[in-house]
Design a protein around this motif. Structure first.
Motif, PDB file in Angstrom:
ATOM      1  N   GLY A   1       0.782  -1.232   0.000  1.00 48.46           N
ATOM      2  CA  GLY A   1       0.000   0.000   0.000  1.00 48.46           C
ATOM      3  C   GLY A   1       0.812   1.279   0.000  1.00 48.46           C
ATOM      4  O   GLY A   1       0.254   2.361   0.164  1.00 48.46           O
ATOM      5  N   LYS A   2       2.112   1.192  -0.181  1.00 48.26           N
ATOM      6  CA  LYS A   2       2.964   2.387  -0.171  1.00 48.26           C
ATOM      7  C   LYS A   2       3.879   2.397  -1.386  1.00 48.26           C
ATOM      8  O   LYS A   2       4.228   1.357  -1.942  1.00 48.26           O
ATOM      9  CB  LYS A   2       3.836   2.412   1.106  1.00 48.26           C
ATOM     10  N   ARG A   3       4.261   3.609  -1.783  1.00 45.71           N
ATOM     11  CA  ARG A   3       5.225   3.753  -2.874  1.00 45.71           C
ATOM     12  C   ARG A   3       6.599   3.327  -2.395  1.00 45.71           C
ATOM     13  O   ARG A   3       6.868   3.300  -1.200  1.00 45.71           O
ATOM     14  CB  ARG A   3       5.288   5.206  -3.337  1.00 45.71           C
ATOM     15  N   ARG A   4       7.479   3.060  -3.315  1.00 40.36           N
ATOM     16  CA  ARG A   4       8.808   2.587  -2.935  1.00 40.36           C
ATOM     17  C   ARG A   4       9.768   3.732  -2.644  1.00 40.36           C
ATOM     18  O   ARG A   4      10.761   3.558  -1.945  1.00 40.36           O
ATOM     19  CB  ARG A   4       9.403   1.685  -4.017  1.00 40.36           C
ATOM     20  N   ALA A   5       9.527   4.913  -3.189  1.00 43.43           N
ATOM     21  CA  ALA A   5      10.361   6.078  -2.900  1.00 43.43           C
ATOM     22  C   ALA A   5       9.701   6.890  -1.784  1.00 43.43           C
ATOM     23  O   ALA A   5       8.481   7.020  -1.750  1.00 43.43           O
ATOM     24  CB  ALA A   5      10.528   6.948  -4.140  1.00 43.43           C
ATOM     25  N   CYS A   6      10.501   7.419  -0.879  1.00 42.60           N
ATOM     26  CA  CYS A   6       9.949   8.206   0.224  1.00 42.60           C
ATOM     27  C   CYS A   6       9.386   9.525  -0.287  1.00 42.60           C
ATOM     28  O   CYS A   6       9.611   9.921  -1.434  1.00 42.60           O
ATOM     29  CB  CYS A   6      11.020   8.448   1.293  1.00 42.60           C
ATOM     30  N   LYS A   7       8.645  10.219   0.566  1.00 44.83           N
ATOM     31  CA  LYS A   7       7.998  11.469   0.181  1.00 44.83           C
ATOM     32  C   LYS A   7       9.013  12.519  -0.249  1.00 44.83           C
ATOM     33  O   LYS A   7       8.786  13.248  -1.227  1.00 44.83           O
ATOM     34  CB  LYS A   7       7.139  12.006   1.328  1.00 44.83           C
ATOM     35  N   LEU A   8      10.131  12.610   0.459  1.00 46.98           N
ATOM     36  CA  LEU A   8      11.142  13.611   0.102  1.00 46.98           C
ATOM     37  C   LEU A   8      11.729  13.334  -1.280  1.00 46.98           C
ATOM     38  O   LEU A   8      11.866  14.239  -2.103  1.00 46.98           O
ATOM     39  CB  LEU A   8      12.257  13.632   1.150  1.00 46.98           C
ATOM     40  N   CYS A   9      12.070  12.085  -1.549  1.00 48.55           N
ATOM     41  CA  CYS A   9      12.628  11.731  -2.862  1.00 48.55           C
ATOM     42  C   CYS A   9      11.577  11.873  -3.957  1.00 48.55           C
ATOM     43  O   CYS A   9      11.888  12.307  -5.067  1.00 48.55           O
ATOM     44  CB  CYS A   9      13.189  10.314  -2.837  1.00 48.55           C
ATOM     45  N   ASP A  10      10.347  11.518  -3.644  1.00 54.69           N
ATOM     46  CA  ASP A  10       9.265  11.641  -4.612  1.00 54.69           C
ATOM     47  C   ASP A  10       9.036  13.106  -4.969  1.00 54.69           C
ATOM     48  O   ASP A  10       8.865  13.456  -6.133  1.00 54.69           O
ATOM     49  CB  ASP A  10       7.993  11.014  -4.056  1.00 54.69           C
ATOM     50  N   HIS A  11       9.061  13.961  -3.957  1.00 61.81           N
ATOM     51  CA  HIS A  11       8.880  15.398  -4.190  1.00 61.81           C
ATOM     52  C   HIS A  11      10.013  15.937  -5.054  1.00 61.81           C
ATOM     53  O   HIS A  11       9.776  16.717  -5.996  1.00 61.81           O
ATOM     54  CB  HIS A  11       8.826  16.146  -2.855  1.00 61.81           C
ATOM     55  N   ALA A  12      11.244  15.526  -4.776  1.00 60.84           N
ATOM     56  CA  ALA A  12      12.391  15.978  -5.568  1.00 60.84           C
ATOM     57  C   ALA A  12      12.268  15.508  -7.015  1.00 60.84           C
ATOM     58  O   ALA A  12      12.567  16.260  -7.952  1.00 60.84           O
ATOM     59  CB  ALA A  12      13.685  15.469  -4.945  1.00 60.84           C
TER      60      ALA A  12
END
Length: 91
Positions: free
Chosen positions: A31-42
């Motif tokens: 149920g979660k993406r593999r990249a964290c929120k900070l990396c996803d935002h970048a």
């Protein structure tokens, strides 16, 4: 009742982070993406910069093509105007 804080490893920065540090993704089993929120935002910010740059390049190329067409039309018009007009008098 004990709540176990799950951690995942971000596939981008390779840091172990808590479950809450990842965006939801219903298509994945956990149920979660593999990249964290900070990396996803970048990554999203980088894609946005690339899209903006690509649009600017496309706009520049379209403007260049339009100018080229206009120059060709003007040259054709000049050729038509400068062509000698022969007047034959058949009397």
């Amino acid at each position: 009742m004990t709540i176990h804080a799950q951690t995942f490893e971000c596939i981008t920065c390779h840091e172990s982070k808590p479950f809450e540090a990842f965006y939801a993704d219903r298509s994945r089993r956990d149920g979660k993406r593999r990249a964290c929120k900070l990396c996803d935002h970048a990554a999203r910010a980088e894609r946005k910069r690339n899209v903006t740059a690509t649009r600017e390049i496309a706009k520049h190329l379209a403007m260049h093509a339009a100018r080229k067409r206009l120059r060709e039309q003007l040259a054709a018009t000049r050729d038509n105007i400068a062509a000698p007009v022969s007047i034959s008098t058949a009397e």
